[in-house]
Structures are given as structure tokens and as C-alpha cells.
Design a protein around this motif. Structure first.
Motif, PDB file in Angstrom:
ATOM      1  N   ILE A   1      10.513   8.223 -11.032  1.00 28.89           N
ATOM      2  CA  ILE A   1      11.567   7.942  -9.927  1.00 28.89           C
ATOM      3  C   ILE A   1      10.809   7.265  -8.849  1.00 28.89           C
ATOM      4  O   ILE A   1      11.305   6.371  -8.233  1.00 28.89           O
ATOM      5  N   HIS A   2       9.612   7.603  -8.674  1.00 25.93           N
ATOM      6  CA  HIS A   2       8.874   6.958  -7.350  1.00 25.93           C
ATOM      7  C   HIS A   2       8.719   5.471  -7.740  1.00 25.93           C
ATOM      8  O   HIS A   2       8.952   4.608  -6.989  1.00 25.93           O
ATOM      9  N   VAL A   3       8.366   5.219  -9.088  1.00 19.31           N
ATOM     10  CA  VAL A   3       8.087   3.805  -9.498  1.00 19.31           C
ATOM     11  C   VAL A   3       9.590   3.122  -9.313  1.00 19.31           C
ATOM     12  O   VAL A   3       9.499   1.843  -8.757  1.00 19.31           O
ATOM     13  N   TYR A   4      10.570   3.792 -10.077  1.00 19.38           N
ATOM     14  CA  TYR A   4      11.796   2.923  -9.902  1.00 19.38           C
ATOM     15  C   TYR A   4      12.293   2.610  -8.456  1.00 19.38           C
ATOM     16  O   TYR A   4      12.874   1.640  -8.252  1.00 19.38           O
ATOM     17  N   SER A   5      11.916   3.504  -7.517  1.00 17.04           N
ATOM     18  CA  SER A   5      12.298   3.358  -6.106  1.00 17.04           C
ATOM     19  C   SER A   5      11.727   2.163  -5.356  1.00 17.04           C
ATOM     20  O   SER A   5      12.122   1.643  -4.711  1.00 17.04           O
ATOM     21  N   VAL A   6      10.420   1.891  -5.951  1.00 18.00           N
ATOM     22  CA  VAL A   6       9.795   0.564  -5.438  1.00 18.00           C
ATOM     23  C   VAL A   6      10.703  -0.565  -5.749  1.00 18.00           C
ATOM     24  O   VAL A   6      10.910  -1.151  -5.019  1.00 18.00           O
ATOM     25  N   GLY A   7      11.239  -0.535  -6.762  1.00 19.10           N
ATOM     26  CA  GLY A   7      12.198  -1.895  -7.095  1.00 19.10           C
ATOM     27  C   GLY A   7      13.609  -1.520  -6.090  1.00 19.10           C
ATOM     28  O   GLY A   7      14.208  -2.500  -5.641  1.00 19.10           O
ATOM     29  N   TYR A   8      14.183  -0.306  -6.396  1.00 14.75           N
ATOM     30  CA  TYR A   8      15.690  -0.173  -6.074  1.00 14.75           C
ATOM     31  C   TYR A   8      15.640  -0.248  -4.543  1.00 14.75           C
ATOM     32  O   TYR A   8      16.556  -0.644  -3.942  1.00 14.75           O
ATOM     33  N   MET A   9      14.635   0.358  -3.792  1.00 17.74           N
ATOM     34  CA  MET A   9      14.496   0.238  -2.216  1.00 17.74           C
ATOM     35  C   MET A   9      13.872  -0.844  -1.738  1.00 17.74           C
ATOM     36  O   MET A   9      13.603  -0.857  -0.448  1.00 17.74           O
ATOM     37  N   GLY A  10      13.466  -1.899  -2.522  1.00 15.92           N
ATOM     38  CA  GLY A  10      12.697  -2.907  -2.233  1.00 15.92           C
ATOM     39  C   GLY A  10      12.951  -3.617  -0.830  1.00 15.92           C
ATOM     40  O   GLY A  10      12.171  -4.159  -0.028  1.00 15.92           O
ATOM     41  N   HIS A  11      14.223  -3.733  -0.620  1.00 19.25           N
ATOM     42  CA  HIS A  11      14.676  -4.447   0.477  1.00 19.25           C
ATOM     43  C   HIS A  11      15.268  -3.671   1.631  1.00 19.25           C
ATOM     44  O   HIS A  11      15.883  -4.267   2.530  1.00 19.25           O
TER      45      HIS A  11
ATOM     46  N   TRP B   1       0.843  -1.110  -0.128  1.00 16.11           N
ATOM     47  CA  TRP B   1       0.042  -0.053  -0.106  1.00 16.11           C
ATOM     48  C   TRP B   1       1.069   1.121   0.064  1.00 16.11           C
ATOM     49  O   TRP B   1       0.679   2.266  -0.828  1.00 16.11           O
ATOM     50  N   VAL B   2       1.934   1.043   0.751  1.00 17.21           N
ATOM     51  CA  VAL B   2       2.812   2.300   0.703  1.00 17.21           C
ATOM     52  C   VAL B   2       3.273   2.572  -0.600  1.00 17.21           C
ATOM     53  O   VAL B   2       3.326   3.861  -1.088  1.00 17.21           O
ATOM     54  N   SER B   3       3.795   1.694  -1.476  1.00 20.71           N
ATOM     55  CA  SER B   3       4.299   2.004  -2.717  1.00 20.71           C
ATOM     56  C   SER B   3       3.347   2.528  -3.738  1.00 20.71           C
ATOM     57  O   SER B   3       3.503   3.537  -4.198  1.00 20.71           O
ATOM     58  N   PHE B   4       2.041   1.684  -3.415  1.00 19.24           N
ATOM     59  CA  PHE B   4       0.856   2.160  -4.244  1.00 19.24           C
ATOM     60  C   PHE B   4       0.450   3.630  -4.014  1.00 19.24           C
ATOM     61  O   PHE B   4       0.607   4.463  -4.944  1.00 19.24           O
ATOM     62  N   GLN B   5       0.377   3.952  -2.804  1.00 19.86           N
ATOM     63  CA  GLN B   5      -0.020   5.144  -2.387  1.00 19.86           C
ATOM     64  C   GLN B   5       1.034   6.441  -2.650  1.00 19.86           C
ATOM     65  O   GLN B   5       0.553   7.454  -3.426  1.00 19.86           O
ATOM     66  N   ALA B   6       2.317   6.030  -2.593  1.00 18.85           N
ATOM     67  CA  ALA B   6       3.304   7.188  -3.043  1.00 18.85           C
ATOM     68  C   ALA B   6       3.481   7.471  -4.314  1.00 18.85           C
ATOM     69  O   ALA B   6       3.373   8.639  -4.566  1.00 18.85           O
ATOM     70  N   CYS B   7       3.242   6.404  -5.180  1.00 19.90           N
ATOM     71  CA  CYS B   7       3.327   6.659  -6.496  1.00 19.90           C
ATOM     72  C   CYS B   7       2.167   7.194  -7.239  1.00 19.90           C
ATOM     73  O   CYS B   7       2.088   8.080  -8.029  1.00 19.90           O
ATOM     74  N   VAL B   8       0.927   6.764  -6.688  1.00 22.93           N
ATOM     75  CA  VAL B   8      -0.392   7.303  -7.178  1.00 22.93           C
ATOM     76  C   VAL B   8      -0.515   8.465  -6.937  1.00 22.93           C
ATOM     77  O   VAL B   8      -0.969   9.467  -7.756  1.00 22.93           O
TER      78      VAL B   8
ATOM     79  N   PHE C   1       9.641   6.707   1.446  1.00 26.67           N
ATOM     80  CA  PHE C   1       8.503   7.047   0.559  1.00 26.67           C
ATOM     81  C   PHE C   1       8.053   8.478   1.067  1.00 26.67           C
ATOM     82  O   PHE C   1       7.451   9.421   0.681  1.00 26.67           O
ATOM     83  N   ALA C   2       7.811   8.345   2.495  1.00 27.89           N
ATOM     84  CA  ALA C   2       7.293   9.681   3.258  1.00 27.89           C
ATOM     85  C   ALA C   2       8.108  10.800   2.757  1.00 27.89           C
ATOM     86  O   ALA C   2       7.693  11.987   2.363  1.00 27.89           O
ATOM     87  N   TYR C   3       9.665  10.794   2.991  1.00 30.59           N
ATOM     88  CA  TYR C   3      10.476  12.055   2.380  1.00 30.59           C
ATOM     89  C   TYR C   3      10.425  12.086   1.374  1.00 30.59           C
ATOM     90  O   TYR C   3      10.282  13.462   0.732  1.00 30.59           O
ATOM     91  N   LEU C   4      10.240  11.098   0.179  1.00 28.45           N
ATOM     92  CA  LEU C   4      10.181  11.512  -1.193  1.00 28.45           C
ATOM     93  C   LEU C   4       8.949  12.265  -1.613  1.00 28.45           C
ATOM     94  O   LEU C   4       9.018  13.098  -2.452  1.00 28.45           O
ATOM     95  N   ASN C   5       7.845  11.769  -0.924  1.00 26.44           N
ATOM     96  CA  ASN C   5       6.638  12.624  -1.206  1.00 26.44           C
ATOM     97  C   ASN C   5       6.568  13.980  -0.461  1.00 26.44           C
ATOM     98  O   ASN C   5       5.948  14.854  -1.100  1.00 26.44           O
ATOM     99  N   LEU C   6       7.125  14.364   0.568  1.00 26.74           N
ATOM    100  CA  LEU C   6       7.311  15.470   1.256  1.00 26.74           C
ATOM    101  C   LEU C   6       8.119  16.320   0.336  1.00 26.74           C
ATOM    102  O   LEU C   6       7.905  17.478   0.026  1.00 26.74           O
TER     103      LEU C   6
END
Lengths: 477, 633
Positions: free
Chosen positions: B102-112, B30-37, B120-125
Motif C-alpha cells: 500500500i505504501h508503494v501504491y500510495s507513491v502513485g496515488y498521492m503523487g500530486h 527520497w521521501v517515497s524511497f525511505q517510507a517504502c523501504v 507518508f510520515a503519518y502512514l509510517n507512524l
């Protein structure tokens, strides 16, 4: 008849008080909460009627009661304070052996007394309201009948209060003798007109000031406050620290509205009040430093705040005074609500040591309490900061710089004892031999906590709306 | 729909709030979804608002939406109000468009990563703050965004704060930016004192009416530009950006390449009236830009860290944008900002993909021959490199050429020459990077080689999209040789920019300049080819021949060391001395003394509080007597 309809906010509250008294006798249930809800309903009704009369300026009984915007604003403030206190009392009274339904009735009567005080220009009527308020308060202080401290508080309050009332009545008599009027405007005229000696009038006014100084706990007429505040049931203490003070200041506001600078005599009065203000700010804060009981700390803190409010009276700035009273309502009731939260059945935790580590153990109580304390200390972005800022800047505008310097230094001292509680809550380990467990099953209390938190932050960050309303309230004067 | 443009910043803002407060209870998906959407929603609104903007006539620009009065103090007031005009529209599209990828890319890059939600909170902010920056209708609110992005940059550079170097890089970025911001605030104060408000429209009118003296305008313009050198990493305040590469790579792409660091360029374009009026200030902007462009390019030549090369390249490219602004061709500067956002974020994300494949390896000396292992990363990286090198028909060519042509046309031959030299170096270091990383012999460590894999789809798809735009984005701003009206980008920005004293060149000159640009790009690439593929011993020979120059470049001109010696160490030493001698002794002593005296006073006063009613009554009576006595005598 039209007059009576306009008087309805006041009547609504009085009616509520009587009805609650009757209900108590008729049903006599063990759980008194229903009386609280009935009282809340009447307060809400009264408040709604107030809103209806806004901007209309009613006057009746030959001008002895006037419903201007200022009076209505205070009605609303009092209703809010009353509602908060009722919510705080719902669970408290059954937990702390004070399960007496007349509490709600007395509270409503006290509120009606205060409403009379703020809506009359006639000092005799104001006195009437004051006595209604005082007598109710004496009884409220002694609500925990089996508790020695509570009884002691009631007796002290009654004895010293009567003493002060005696001064007040004597002062009124002398004033009437000198000015041939009991109406505020008449008295001001008397002081402004002519060159004849005004010794008698001055004594009269001085005694009246002393009477009010007692009610709003100005130094050196404050001695009763800590003992009464400590002994009285905590919700009542919250009430005493906020409501009678607001009513007293509302009266002072009306008396001293056009008073300053009229003649040599008013100069005397001015400097006398100046000294009272300094004493109140300095002494209140200094003694608070020494206290280890949180309830007593808050009692002295409330004395000190009266000193800041007096600065606004001296500056002749009504809107900053009203703003201060509003902010003070939220932060002080909030602080007391947190204190009331620190309790369980049959036990209240009021000592500073009890608060060690509370911030982490009970984050909601600790967190909100910290905000209220920070607001009382006057840090942004809370209401307490803006309230002090408005008062002090108004005082600087009229050239009261030394008074403001003393006020700021005094509030600097206050930071120590407010933050001491915060430090205890967040930076001290609880001592193992003081087990503190509190009963958090109290939704009404949390409602009050959050409403006060909202109020403190709203007034502190976006004060615009409420300032507009306050300006409307004082513009009719 | 256009009227709801004010929602653009607040959707990511609300999302950041939700993630910050409730994030720990939310499932990762949900975090990934909300941040990107949330960013995508802002992008959609930005597109709609932009389409609406095309229909609005110039007279009613900018569209302003006032949400509420934020500060009201005496005659000064600042509103929380947002505006939409071509300039902010372009920025909003870039921020939300590139930001979304870049948000979408981060979902993969930061996945672990264990700080996934916090990230994602920072990125959205950040997205929220950046959008406030570019859409604010007054300079006070713009400053809120300006500081907001600075804060997010600090938080994200130091995202892996357990690592000492990351934490201190964050601190460095923050402190260096503070220096620029001090000047920036002064500029704002001057504007507010002399104009009376921070609203851009009022500032423009005041400057136009000649209400402000020429000296004052120059002063304000220079102060604001000093702020821009901090945020946009120009000489002399660029030192924080290379260190900022300690942050996660998508952050480097979004904040330290595509958006935040270009805020200075946006600010200068927004205040273009000031810079047009003040020739001196504009000249400073152009020269600082040109010097930075070539200076940073030389430092990029010798770095072995793949991200640091890109960081110096970013500094250099922003220098080009400032050249554009400085010579009065704001549209060209903004155009380069816009194309750069695509190819530079592409390069960073592709570099991130390389790192991902090599388990975090950054050193190009331990790469090589990666082309066959990374079938998608390689071509996209190559497209990015070609675009930035200035090879014709890709976006970077059009925008860089527009800037250099304008510089030449305005008679700034020195600036132009520096720019051309920078262009050779750019082509060289980019292809040095390509050849070292993807071609030649494999120098990969055995451990890394075992895990070698192409990145997942969620990372490669954004790369492909960005590569596509790196190719085509330039066609909205064709040079004059394709017709007077070919530059759609310039025409779109016209209403907000000062009518530039259009310096026209003959078509012949234009063609010559274009050919020169093409020639230098190809030349740079060829040299890189010779050095790193054809005869790999050449660089070593050069280093041996000129060891001094190599060392100077490799150590980045020793600027960090110089700053440490001149500014940092004396400050630290001085404050330590003040602390031990003045603070501990004088101040603490005074305070302790005061506290003791105050405590004593409190103790004495509490003695009166006996608890006996008779004492209280007596005190009251005494009070009355003294009070009345005072009143009467």
C-alpha cells in the motif's frame, strides 16, 4: 598523603583558581576566553577525580572533611553548574563591559567553598566554606565595575551578607557553649539527650538557621535577592540562584537528617521552619506576579523554589530534595541562559515587553525558554513536574498535608507569571517602537541551552537512572 | 536474526520521525524511497523472524525482548517489551507485507498531493503504532499502540482537512472510538488490579489458576470487547467507519480494511483465555459478530458510493471474524483476518484505481462499462470480488467456510444461519458493484471520460501482487475434508490459543456445509447478474414495490440520525447550557475574583521592597526577633 590524594577533587578546583589568577597576570590578553577554557579543564579534572572516589567514603583531618557519596554528588552538580556558568560568561563579559579575567578564578573559589560546605560535618568548617563562597560572590556581583546597578548589588549583597554571617557566627558560639561540640552529630545528640533547659542551644540553632536562611533566600530574609539578582551580571545571577542554594540545602539536609521528632525543642524548630516554608512559597510567588522585568521574575521565582525545597527538608526525604536541586539546576540555568541569549553587544533585553514575538523571531531561544518556564511552573513531561511531585508526595507520606496544599496553591499562582512570559513570546505582536535584535553568534550559549533542555527532558521523562544514583548518594548518610 | 525481531516496529517508527522532523528539506523521491523501504525492511525481518519461529519449540514461546522499564510505580510496573509468538508473527507479516504494497501504491496515488511528505510520515507512524499494538508483550503497551493507530486513523481520515466533511469524519471516528476505549481502559484497570501486571503471560496464568472469579472474567472480557466494537466497527459503534472513507483510498485500504479495524479481532484472540473461560462473553462476541455481519451487508445493498459499499462490506466481514472468535475458533477468526487483509485491500486499491481513472468519481451510477478501459484494474477487482463472495478455491472461501463450519459444529445454528444469509448478501452486493462499475452501459460523464486512463505501473503492480495472494493465501488453511493436518494455519497458531474443545463433524456434514456455502455464493452472484445485467429494470420494480424497506436501507436504518438525536444533540445542548450558566458566571467569576485578590496581595507585598539597605536590614532583624521569639516562647 593518601588522604590528600583523596582530597584531590577539591584541590584540583582550588589549584585551577590560583592558576587562572596567575595566567591572567602573566598574559593579560584582551580576550579572556582562554581563562574560561583552563577553568573548564580543571573542573572536568575535578569531576573525573570525583567519579574515581565514588562509593569509597574517605574521611580525613580527624573527620572534619568527609567525602561520602552525597558530597561527591554535590561536587559533580557544582562542577556542572560552574561549567555552565563559565560557558555562559565567555562571550557575555566582553559584550557587557565586564571583561575581567578574575571572574573565572572567583567562580572556582566559590565552587571550592561550596565543596567544603557539603563535605564537612563540622559547623565551623562549613562556616569557613560559606565565607569563601560568600566573599567570592560579593565580588562577582560587582563585576561590571562601571555599572551603577552592579556596584549597588555588590554593596547590598556584602552588607546584608555580613549581617547574616554575624548572626551565624553568634549562633555557632552559642551552640558550642551549650553542646560543647561543633559536629552535627554532637549537636543532634545534645538536643536529644537529657531534660535540662536548652534555651541557649535553641537560640544558637535559631541563629544558625537564620544565617543559612539568608544564603538560600527564605522569606523574610530574602529582601536582598531581587536587587542583587537584577544588578549582578546575568551569568552571575544564574550562578547565585542555583549554586549557593544547593550548597545551603545540602548543609540543611545534613543538619536535619535525624533531627525531627527527637524532643520538644525539635518540634519548635520544625514549626518555625514550617512557617518559613509557607512564607517563602506564598510571598515569593505573590510578589513575582507584579514584576515586569524578566530577571526579577526569575529572582522571585528562585525564592519560591527555595520554599518547595524546604518542604522536602521538613518531610525528611533526602532523595527528593537532591532530585529537586538537580532538576532546578537544569531548568533555572537554562532559563537564565535563554535570558542571556537575549542580548547583543552593550545591550541586554530584560523587560517583559522585549519578549513580545520572540518565539517566532528567534525560535530556538524562544522555544527552549518556553520549555524551561513550563518546567519551572511544574508541568509534565518536564523535570520540574517530577521534582515537585516527588517532594510533595514525600511530604504527604509523612502527613504534612496542609503544607502540601499551600505549596500546590502557591505553585498554581506561579503558573501565571511563568506563562505570562510564554504568552508574550508567542502571542504578542512586538511593539514597533521597541526594536529587539539579538546577536546569536554564541555557540557556547546554545550548547548550554541544549544541555539544559536535554537535562530537563531526561529528568522529566526517564528519571530512573539519575534516581538510582541519587539513592546511592543518600544511602551512605 | 530472530532475536532482532524487536526492530520490526522501530524501523518505520524512525522513518516517521525523520519524515516528520526533516521531511520538508527532503526531496520527494527520497521521501517515497525511505517510507517504502523502511516498511519493506520490517517485512524482511518479519519473514526471517517467522522462519526462526518455526524452529523454536513451544515451551520457550513467546520470545520476549524487554527494552526498558517504562512505568514503575509501587508494586506495578510496565515494560517497554515486545514479544514474538505465532499470533504476533502473523499480524506482523500482514501489517508489513500488505502495508508495504500500500505504501508503494500510495507513491502513485498521492503523487500530486501537496501534503505528500506529511502523508507518508503519518502512514509510517501508523505502521509503527500498529506493530507496537500486535507485538506488545503487555496490555498497557498494547494500549499505547491501540491509541496510536486511533490517532493516525484520525489524522489520515482528516488528511484533506480543508474539506469540512473530511474533518468532521475524522472527529467522528475519534469520538466514537473514545467511547469504546473508555470501556477498554476499565477492562485494563480491572486486569491490573486483580492480576497485578499487564503482561499477557501473567494474565494467562492468573486466569488458568482460577485466581479470578468467573464473574470478574466475564466483566473484563465484555469491557475489552466493547473497546473492540469501537476499533473494529461492530454494532453499536460501527458508525464511524463508513464516514472514514473521506480519507485517501490507500488509507482506507490499509487502516480501515486490512489492519487497524481488525485490531479488535487480534485483541480477542490474544485474550482468548478470558473468552474461553467465560461462555457468556464468548456468546456475546459471536452474536454481535453475526448480527453485524448481516446488518452491515444489508446496508451495503443500496449504497451508490463505491467506497461506502466496501466499507459496509468490511464491517460485515469483521463480523465474521468475531463469529469465529465467539464460537471458540480463534484460529478461524485469525485466518479470515489474514485472507481478508489481501482481498479487501485489493478491492480498495482497485476502487482507488477506478477513482483515479475517473478523476475522483465515486458514484457507481456514473460508471459502467469500464472493463475495456481498465484492462488491469478490472481482472484484479474481479478476483477480489470472487474471493470475498466465497467462490471455491479462492482464499475467502476457505476462511469464511472455516468460520461457518465451526459455528455449526459448536451448535450455534442461529449464528450459522445469520452467517449464511450474510454470505448470500455479500456475493450479491459485490457483484452488483462489479456489474454497475465494469459492465453494462457507459454512464460516464463526458468530462471524466476525456481523462479516462489506466493507472500507472506503481499502482497496478501492487494490485497484481495482492490479487495473486487473494487467490493462493487460503491454501495454508484447508478444511478438514482434505485431511486432519491440512490446516497449517491452525497448527501454527496452536501454541498461543486455548486448546479449543474441538467440535468434530462427520465428513458428510462437512461436505454438506461446504456445498451450502458454495451454493449461496453462486446464488448471490446469479441474482446480481439478473438484477443488474439481464433485466436492469428489476431493481427499480423492487424499489417501487417496497419503498419503505429501500428507504430504510438507503438511509442506513437512520442510526446516525438516532445517535444524533439521543446522544450528540443533548450533549451539545447540555454543555452549552453548562457553559453559559455555570462556567461563565460561577467559575469565571470566582477565578477573576481570586486573580484580582492575588494581584492585590502582590502589590501590597512589593511595597516592602524599597531598595534601601537599612529597610532590608531592619526587616531581617525583625525576622530574627520573631523567629527566636517563637522558638523560645
Amino acid at each position: 598523603m593518601n588522604n590528600l590524594a583523596a582530597l584531590s577533587p577539591l584541590l584540583c578546583v582550588v589549584l585551577g583558581a590560583l592558576l587562572v589568577l596567575l595566567l591572567e597576570v602573566l598574559f593579560n590578553k584582551e580576550n579572556k576566553s582562554y581563562l574560561g577554557y583552563v577553568s573548564l579543564a580543571f573542573l572536568a579534572g575535578g569531576a573525573a577525580l570525583c567519579v574515581r572516589s565514588w562509593n569509597k567514603l574517605y574521611s580525613f583531618f580527624n573527620g572534619t572533611l568527609i567525602l561520602d557519596n552525597l558530597a561527591l554528588f554535590f561536587f559533580l552538580l557544582f562542577s556542572l553548574a560552574g561549567a555552565f556558568i563559565i560557558l555562559l560568561s565567555l562571550k557575555y563579559i566582553s559584550d557587557q563591559e565586564a571583561n575581567h579575567g578574575e571572574l573565572y578564578s572567583l567562580l572556582l573559589l566559590a565552587l571550592s567553598g561550596m565543596m567544603i560546605m557539603v563535605s564537612s560535618p563540622d559547623l565551623l568548617v562549613i562556616f569557613l566554606g560559606l565565607e569563601v563562597l560568600s566573599v567570592s560572590c560579593y565580588a562577582l556581583a560587582g563585576l561590571k565595575r562601571k555599572d551603577e546597578k552592579s556596584a549597588e548589588a555588590a554593596l547590598k549583597y556584602f552588607l546584608l551578607g555580613s549581617f547574616a554571617s554575624a548572626f551565624l557566627v553568634l549562633g555557632l558560639a552559642l551552640l558550642y557553649g551549650a553542646a560543647h561540640s561543633m559536629v552535627i552529630s554532637g549537636i543532634i545528640e545534645y538536643f536529644q539527650a537529657g531534660t535540662a533547659s536548652k534555651t541557649m542551644g535553641l537560640i544558637g540553632l535559631g541563629l544558625v538557621i537564620v544565617g543559612f536562611a539568608f544564603k538560600i533566600a527564605l522569606v523574610p530574609f530574602h529582601m536582598w535577592t531581587p536587587d542583587v539578582y537584577e544588578g549582578a551580571p546575568t551569568p552571575m545571577t544564574a550562578f547565585f540562584s542555583v549554586a549557593p542554594k544547593s550548597a545551603g540545602f545540602a548543609v540543611l539536609l545534613r543538619i536535619f537528617l535525624d533531627f525531627w521528632g527527637a524532643s520538644a525543642e525539635t518540634e519548635f524548630v520544625f514549626w518555625a521552619l514550617w512557617v518559613l516554608s509557607v512564607l517563602t512559597m506564598v510571598v515569593g510567588n505573590l510578589i513575582a506576579l507584579r514584576q515586569t522585568n524578566v530577571k526579577r521574575i526569575l529572582a522571585y521565582s528562585s525564592i519560591a523554589h527555595a520554599g518547595y525545597m524546604l518542604v522536602a527538608v521538613l518531610a525528611g526525604d533526602q532523595s527528593s530534595l537532591v532530585f529537586y536541586l538537580t532538576a532546578y539546576l537544569f531548568m533555572n540555568v537554562g532559563a537564565f541562559a535563554a535570558l542571556i541569549g537575549m542580548s547583543k553587544k552593550g545591550k541586554e533585553y530584560n523587560e517583559l515587553e522585549d519578549f513580545a514575538g520572540i518565539g517566532f523571531k528567534y525560535p530556538w531561544i524562544g522555544g527552549t525558554f518556553a520549555v524551561f518556564l513550563i518546567s519551572l511552573a511544574g508541568f509534565p513531561p518536564t523535570a520540574g513536574f517530577l521534582a515537585k511531585f516527588y517532594v510533595f508526595s514525600a511530604a504527604v507520606r509523612v502527613g504534612l498535608v496542609p503544607l502540601v496544599v499551600i505549596g500546590v496553591l502557591a505553585s498554581l499562582i506561579s503558573v501565571f507569571y511563568y506563562l505570562r512570559i510564554v504568552v508574550a513570546m508567542y502571542m504578542r505582536e512586538p511593539s514597533p517602537d521597541r526594536e529587539v535584535t539579538i546577536d546569536q553568534e554564541n555557540p557556547a550559549l546554545f550548547l548550554v541551552l541544549f544541555l539544559c533542555l536535554y537535562g530537563v527532558l531526561q529528568l522529566g521523562i526517564f528519571p530512573g537512572n539519575i534516581l538510582t544514583i541519587i539513592r546511592m548518594a543518600v544511602s551512605f548518610l | 536474526m530472530t532475536e532482532s525481531f524487536w526492530l520490526i516496529p522501530f524501523i518505520p517508527g524512525a522513518s516517521a520521525f525523520v519524515l516528520a522532523v526533516f521531511g520538508r528539506w527532503l526531496p520527494k523521491k527520497w521521501v517515497s524511497f525511505q517510507a517504502c523501504v523502511s516498511v519493506f525492511a520490517s517485512f524482511v525481518i518479519s519473514v526471517v523472524a517467522w522462519l526462526g519461529l518455526l524452529k523454536v519449540d513451544h515451551e520457550s514461546l513467546p520470545l520476549v525482548k524487554t527494552l526498558f522499564t517504562w512505568i514503575a510505580s509501587g508494586s506495578f510496573s510496565a515494560n517497554l517489551s515486545l514479544q514474538l509468538d505465532p499470533l504476533s508473527s502473523v499480524m506482523a507479516l500482514v501489517v508489513t507485507g500488505v502495508g508495504f504494497l500500500i505504501h508503494v501504491y500510495s507513491v502513485g496515488y498521492m503523487g500530486h498531493d501537496k501534503g505528500y511528505t506529511r502523508y507518508f510520515a503519518y502512514l509510517n507512524l501508523f505502521t509503527f503504532a500498529m506493530l507496537i499494538l500486535v507485538m506488545a508483550s503487555n496490555i498497557v503497551l498494547m494500549f499505547v499502540g491501540w491509541e496510536g493507530v486511533g490517532l493516525c486513523s484520525y489524522l489520515l481520515i482528516g488528511f484533506w482537512f480543508e474539506k469540512h466533511s473530511a474533518a468532521s469524519a475524522g472527529k467522528k471516528a475519534f469520538i466514537v472510538n473514545r467511547i469504546g476505549d473508555a470501556a477498554f481502559i476499565l477492562g485494563i484497570f480491572f486486569l491490573i488490579v486483580h492480576v497485578g501486571t499487564g503482561e499477557f503471560r501473567a494474565i494467562n496464568e492468573a486466569v488458568h489458576s482460577g485466581h479470578l472469579g468467573a464473574g470478574l472474567v466475564t466483566l473484563i472480557a465484555i469491557l475489552l470487547f466493547i473497546g473492540a466494537t469501537g476499533k473494529s466497527a461492530q454494532i453499536p459503534l460501527y458508525v464511524w467507519l463508513p464516514d472514514a472513507m473521506e480519507g485517501p483510498t490507500p488509507v482506507s485500504a490499509l487502516i480501515h480494511a486490512a489492519t487497524m479495524v481488525t485490531a479488535g479481532v487480534y485483541m480477542v484472540s490474544r485474550m482468548n483465555v478470558l473468552y474461553t473461560l467465560s461462555g457468556e462473553a464468548a456468546q456475546i462476541v459471536a452474536v454481535v459478530g453475526a448480527l453485524t455481519a448481516i446488518y452491515a451487508a444489508t446496508m451495503a445493498l443500496t449504497q451508490n458510493d463505491i467506497k461506502r459499499v466496501l466499507a459496509y462490506s468490511t464491517i460485515s466481514q469483521i463480523g465474521y471474524m468475531f463469529i469465529g472468535c465467539g464460537v471458540g475458533a480463534y484460529a478461524a477468526g485469525m485466518f479470515h483476518l489474514y485472507t481478508h487483509a489481501f482481498f479487501k485491500s485489493l478491492l480498495f486499491l482497485a476502487a482507488g484505481s477506478v477513482m483515479h481513472a475517473l478523476s475522483g468519481e465515486l458514484d457507481m451510477r456514473k460508471m459502467g462499462g469500464l472493463r475495456k478501459y481498465l484492462p488491469l484494474t478490472y481482472p484484479t477487482f474481479l478476483i477480489g470480488a470472487i474471493a470475498i463472495a466465497g467462490v471455491p478455491f479462492l482464499s475467502g472461501f476457505f476462511s469464511k467456510d472455516a468460520i461457518l463450519t465451526q459455528a455449526f459444529a459448536h451448535g450455534q445454528y442461529f449464528v450459522w444461519a445469520l452467517g449464511i444469509m450474510g454470505a448470500v448478501l455479500t456475493a450479491f452486493y459485490m457483484f452488483r458493484l462489479i456489474f454497475l462499475t465494469f459492465h453494462g452501459e457507459e454512464r460516464i460523464e463526458a468530462e471524466a471520460k476525456r481523462h479516462l486512463h489506466e493507472s500507472p505501473r506503481v499502482m497496478t503492480v501492487p494490485l497484481v501482487i495482492l490479487a495473486f495472494f487473494s487467490v493462493v493465501a487460503g491454501y495454508v488453511g484447508l478444511p478438514v475434508v482434505f485431511g486432519e493436518k491440512a490446516n497449517l494455519f491452525n497448527r501454527f497458531l496452536e501454541p498461543v490459543l486455548e486448546p479449543a474443545h474441538e467440535a468434530h463433524l462427520g465428513l458428510g456434514t462437512e461436505w454438506t456445509l461446504i456445498l451450502v456455502s458454495v451454493a449461496v455464493a453462486i446464488c448471490g452472484i446469479y441474482v446480481a447478474y439478473v438484477f443488474y445485467l439481464k433485466s436492469p429494470q428489476m431493481p427499480h420494480t423492487l424499489v417501487r414495490r417496497f419503498p419503505g424497506v429501500y428507504k430504510l436501507l438507503y438511509n442506513k436504518y437512520y442510526v446516525d440520525e438516532a445517535y444524533d438525536a439521543i446522544f450528540v444533540n443533548p450533549t451539545v445542548k447540555g454543555s452549552e447550557a453548562v457553559y453559559t450558566h455555570f462556567d461563565l458566571k460561577v467559575i469565571d467569576g470566582t477565578i477573576d475574583g481570586t486573580a484580582e485578590a492575588t494581584g492585590l496581595a502582590g502589590r501590597v507585598l512589593s511595597l516592602f521592597q524599597s531598595g534601601l539597605v537599612k529597610d532590608y536590614a531592619l526587616a531581617m532583624l525583625l525576622g530574627v526577633v520573631i523567629f527566636l521569639g517563637y522558638l523560645l516562647f
